[in-house]
Design a protein around this motif. Structure first.
Motif, PDB file in Angstrom:
ATOM      1  N   LYS A   1       0.753  -1.142  -0.027  1.00  0.00           N
ATOM      2  CA  LYS A   1      -0.032   0.011   0.121  1.00  0.00           C
ATOM      3  C   LYS A   1       0.701   1.220   0.028  1.00  0.00           C
ATOM      4  CE  LYS A   1      -3.999  -2.314   0.628  1.00  0.00           C
ATOM      5  NZ  LYS A   1      -4.979  -2.328  -0.491  1.00  0.00           N
ATOM      6  N   LEU A   2       2.036   1.190   0.630  1.00  0.00           N
ATOM      7  CA  LEU A   2       2.899   2.648   0.849  1.00  0.00           C
ATOM      8  C   LEU A   2       4.091   2.263  -0.059  1.00  0.00           C
ATOM      9  CD1 LEU A   2       2.335   3.285   4.667  1.00  0.00           C
ATOM     10  CD2 LEU A   2       1.200   4.150   2.882  1.00  0.00           C
ATOM     11  N   GLY A   3       4.324   1.364  -0.610  1.00  0.00           N
ATOM     12  CA  GLY A   3       5.469   1.085  -1.496  1.00  0.00           C
ATOM     13  C   GLY A   3       6.915   1.078  -0.829  1.00  0.00           C
TER      14      GLY A   3
ATOM     15  N   SER B   1      -4.235   7.599  -2.469  1.00  0.00           N
ATOM     16  CA  SER B   1      -5.446   7.909  -2.657  1.00  0.00           C
ATOM     17  C   SER B   1      -5.978   6.772  -3.790  1.00  0.00           C
ATOM     18  CB  SER B   1      -5.921   9.102  -3.336  1.00  0.00           C
ATOM     19  OG  SER B   1      -5.370  10.234  -2.539  1.00  0.00           O
ATOM     20  N   MET B   2      -5.238   6.530  -4.684  1.00  0.00           N
ATOM     21  CA  MET B   2      -5.789   5.438  -5.786  1.00  0.00           C
ATOM     22  C   MET B   2      -5.539   4.180  -5.058  1.00  0.00           C
ATOM     23  SD  MET B   2      -3.700   6.492  -9.323  1.00  0.00           S
ATOM     24  CE  MET B   2      -2.075   6.427  -8.773  1.00  0.00           C
ATOM     25  N   ARG B   3      -4.951   3.947  -4.038  1.00  0.00           N
ATOM     26  CA  ARG B   3      -4.954   2.636  -3.303  1.00  0.00           C
ATOM     27  C   ARG B   3      -6.035   2.573  -2.064  1.00  0.00           C
ATOM     28  NH1 ARG B   3       1.300   2.601  -3.270  1.00  0.00           N
ATOM     29  NH2 ARG B   3       1.598   1.872  -5.442  1.00  0.00           N
ATOM     30  N   GLY B   4      -6.727   3.773  -2.219  1.00  0.00           N
ATOM     31  CA  GLY B   4      -7.862   3.959  -0.886  1.00  0.00           C
ATOM     32  C   GLY B   4      -7.532   3.956   0.564  1.00  0.00           C
ATOM     33  N   ILE B   5      -6.300   4.232   0.673  1.00  0.00           N
ATOM     34  CA  ILE B   5      -6.060   4.255   2.098  1.00  0.00           C
ATOM     35  C   ILE B   5      -5.685   5.567   2.704  1.00  0.00           C
ATOM     36  CG2 ILE B   5      -4.480   2.233   2.026  1.00  0.00           C
ATOM     37  CD1 ILE B   5      -2.096   3.784   1.451  1.00  0.00           C
TER      38      ILE B   5
ATOM     39  N   VAL C   1       5.160  15.100  -1.242  1.00  0.00           N
ATOM     40  CA  VAL C   1       3.938  14.531  -0.378  1.00  0.00           C
ATOM     41  C   VAL C   1       2.669  14.788  -1.402  1.00  0.00           C
ATOM     42  CG1 VAL C   1       2.350  15.082   1.415  1.00  0.00           C
ATOM     43  CG2 VAL C   1       4.759  14.931   2.003  1.00  0.00           C
ATOM     44  N   ASP C   2       2.719  15.482  -2.165  1.00  0.00           N
ATOM     45  CA  ASP C   2       1.711  15.588  -3.121  1.00  0.00           C
ATOM     46  C   ASP C   2       1.452  14.324  -4.146  1.00  0.00           C
ATOM     47  OD1 ASP C   2       0.309  18.544  -3.609  1.00  0.00           O
ATOM     48  OD2 ASP C   2       2.535  18.891  -2.929  1.00  0.00           O
ATOM     49  N   ALA C   3       2.653  13.753  -4.603  1.00  0.00           N
ATOM     50  CA  ALA C   3       2.710  12.643  -5.548  1.00  0.00           C
ATOM     51  C   ALA C   3       2.410  11.568  -4.604  1.00  0.00           C
ATOM     52  CB  ALA C   3       4.211  12.431  -5.840  1.00  0.00           C
ATOM     53  N   LEU C   4       2.780  11.515  -3.215  1.00  0.00           N
ATOM     54  CA  LEU C   4       2.496  10.390  -2.337  1.00  0.00           C
ATOM     55  C   LEU C   4       1.005  10.240  -2.100  1.00  0.00           C
ATOM     56  CD1 LEU C   4       5.272  10.443   0.551  1.00  0.00           C
ATOM     57  CD2 LEU C   4       4.927   9.082  -1.346  1.00  0.00           C
ATOM     58  N   TYR C   5       0.526  11.562  -1.973  1.00  0.00           N
ATOM     59  CA  TYR C   5      -1.146  11.510  -1.524  1.00  0.00           C
ATOM     60  C   TYR C   5      -1.867  10.976  -2.978  1.00  0.00           C
ATOM     61  CZ  TYR C   5      -5.787  13.265  -1.401  1.00  0.00           C
ATOM     62  OH  TYR C   5      -7.257  13.476  -1.145  1.00  0.00           O
ATOM     63  N   SER C   6      -1.541  11.350  -4.132  1.00  0.00           N
ATOM     64  CA  SER C   6      -2.117  10.833  -5.635  1.00  0.00           C
ATOM     65  C   SER C   6      -1.685   9.246  -5.525  1.00  0.00           C
ATOM     66  CB  SER C   6      -1.187  11.491  -6.474  1.00  0.00           C
ATOM     67  OG  SER C   6      -1.610  12.725  -6.727  1.00  0.00           O
TER      68      SER C   6
ATOM     69  N   ARG D   1      11.931   0.105   3.180  1.00  0.00           N
ATOM     70  CA  ARG D   1      12.462   1.466   2.921  1.00  0.00           C
ATOM     71  C   ARG D   1      11.611   1.751   1.561  1.00  0.00           C
ATOM     72  NH1 ARG D   1      18.366   0.820   2.197  1.00  0.00           N
ATOM     73  NH2 ARG D   1      18.455   1.293   4.349  1.00  0.00           N
ATOM     74  N   ARG D   2      11.587   2.833   0.988  1.00  0.00           N
ATOM     75  CA  ARG D   2      11.438   3.216  -0.377  1.00  0.00           C
ATOM     76  C   ARG D   2      12.204   4.481  -0.728  1.00  0.00           C
ATOM     77  NH1 ARG D   2       5.713   5.114  -1.932  1.00  0.00           N
ATOM     78  NH2 ARG D   2       6.830   6.100  -3.522  1.00  0.00           N
ATOM     79  N   PRO D   3      12.486   4.862  -1.815  1.00  0.00           N
ATOM     80  CA  PRO D   3      13.183   6.211  -1.830  1.00  0.00           C
ATOM     81  C   PRO D   3      12.550   7.271  -0.960  1.00  0.00           C
ATOM     82  CG  PRO D   3      13.161   5.191  -4.135  1.00  0.00           C
ATOM     83  CD  PRO D   3      12.102   4.413  -3.007  1.00  0.00           C
ATOM     84  N   GLY D   4      13.555   7.878  -0.060  1.00  0.00           N
ATOM     85  CA  GLY D   4      13.263   8.934   0.654  1.00  0.00           C
ATOM     86  C   GLY D   4      12.464   8.424   2.161  1.00  0.00           C
ATOM     87  N   ILE D   5      11.971   7.335   2.384  1.00  0.00           N
ATOM     88  CA  ILE D   5      11.362   6.948   3.403  1.00  0.00           C
ATOM     89  C   ILE D   5      11.834   5.611   3.921  1.00  0.00           C
ATOM     90  CG2 ILE D   5       9.182   6.506   4.767  1.00  0.00           C
ATOM     91  CD1 ILE D   5       7.995   7.977   2.444  1.00  0.00           C
ATOM     92  N   GLU D   6      12.255   5.526   5.380  1.00  0.00           N
ATOM     93  CA  GLU D   6      12.761   4.443   5.930  1.00  0.00           C
ATOM     94  C   GLU D   6      11.868   4.319   7.078  1.00  0.00           C
ATOM     95  OE1 GLU D   6      16.760   2.993   5.817  1.00  0.00           O
ATOM     96  OE2 GLU D   6      16.611   2.470   8.067  1.00  0.00           O
ATOM     97  N   LEU D   7      11.294   3.161   7.569  1.00  0.00           N
ATOM     98  CA  LEU D   7      10.693   2.985   8.677  1.00  0.00           C
ATOM     99  C   LEU D   7      11.130   1.845   9.488  1.00  0.00           C
ATOM    100  CD1 LEU D   7       7.106   4.014   7.846  1.00  0.00           C
ATOM    101  CD2 LEU D   7       8.608   5.357   8.982  1.00  0.00           C
ATOM    102  N   HIS D   8      11.136   1.881  10.676  1.00  0.00           N
ATOM    103  CA  HIS D   8      11.670   0.375  11.577  1.00  0.00           C
ATOM    104  C   HIS D   8      10.391   0.043  12.201  1.00  0.00           C
ATOM    105  CE1 HIS D   8      16.079   1.152  11.521  1.00  0.00           C
ATOM    106  NE2 HIS D   8      15.589   1.872  10.499  1.00  0.00           N
ATOM    107  N   PHE D   9      10.157  -1.068  12.542  1.00  0.00           N
ATOM    108  CA  PHE D   9       9.069  -1.684  13.337  1.00  0.00           C
ATOM    109  C   PHE D   9       9.479  -2.952  14.485  1.00  0.00           C
ATOM    110  CE2 PHE D   9       7.878  -0.542   9.309  1.00  0.00           C
ATOM    111  CZ  PHE D   9       6.483   0.442   9.389  1.00  0.00           C
ATOM    112  N   TRP D  10       9.056  -2.796  15.605  1.00  0.00           N
ATOM    113  CA  TRP D  10       9.287  -3.565  16.532  1.00  0.00           C
ATOM    114  C   TRP D  10       8.068  -4.096  17.059  1.00  0.00           C
ATOM    115  CZ3 TRP D  10       7.156  -2.787  21.358  1.00  0.00           C
ATOM    116  CH2 TRP D  10       6.559  -1.471  21.762  1.00  0.00           C
TER     117      TRP D  10
END
Length: 118
Positions: free
Chosen positions: A28-30, A82-86, A74-79, A45-54
């Motif tokens: 959903k978030l790439g 949005s297409m994925r309905g999340i 962020v505008d491109a991420l919104y588009s 990770r995706r370009p520009g974003i890395e998240l860690h989870f425990w």
């Protein structure tokens, strides 16, 4: 070699199920690049974003956690999202505090806030 003056901030969010987290964030978030995957810790990770989870078994940690992702992309991420309905029903709008934002909740309740200066 990385510049020693560079600093990266990498949020660490709780997850009730790392397999569900991996599926949601990659599909959903790439964030499809798996940097690390273990029994109790995951890095995506995706370009520009890395998240860690425990891993946790306490839903209240997830429901009281958030991360703010800010920038011109962020505008491109919104588009894309949005297409994925999340995207949360509030949409992508300017908030009272002077940021244009939209929100996504993951399946465990973590809030992802995306914003930019309008």
């Amino acid at each position: 070699m990385a510049d020693p003056a560079d600093i990266a901030v990498l949020p660490v969010l709780p997850s009730l199920d790392l397999d569900e987290t991996k599926a949601f964030y990659s599909e959903k978030l790439g964030l499809s690049e798996v940097v690390h995957s273990a029994e109790n810790y995951l890095i995506l990770r995706r370009p520009g974003i890395e998240l860690h989870f425990w891993l946790t078994d306490d839903r209240s940690f997830c429901e009281n956690s958030s991360v703010y992702i800010r920038g011109g992309g962020v505008d491109a991420l919104y588009s894309e999202f949005s297409m994925r309905g999340i995207v949360h029903e509030r949409g992508f709008e300017e908030r009272d505090w002077g940021m244009k934002e939209f929100y996504v909740y993951d399946p465990h309740g973590n809030l992802l806030r995306f914003g930019r200066i309008p």
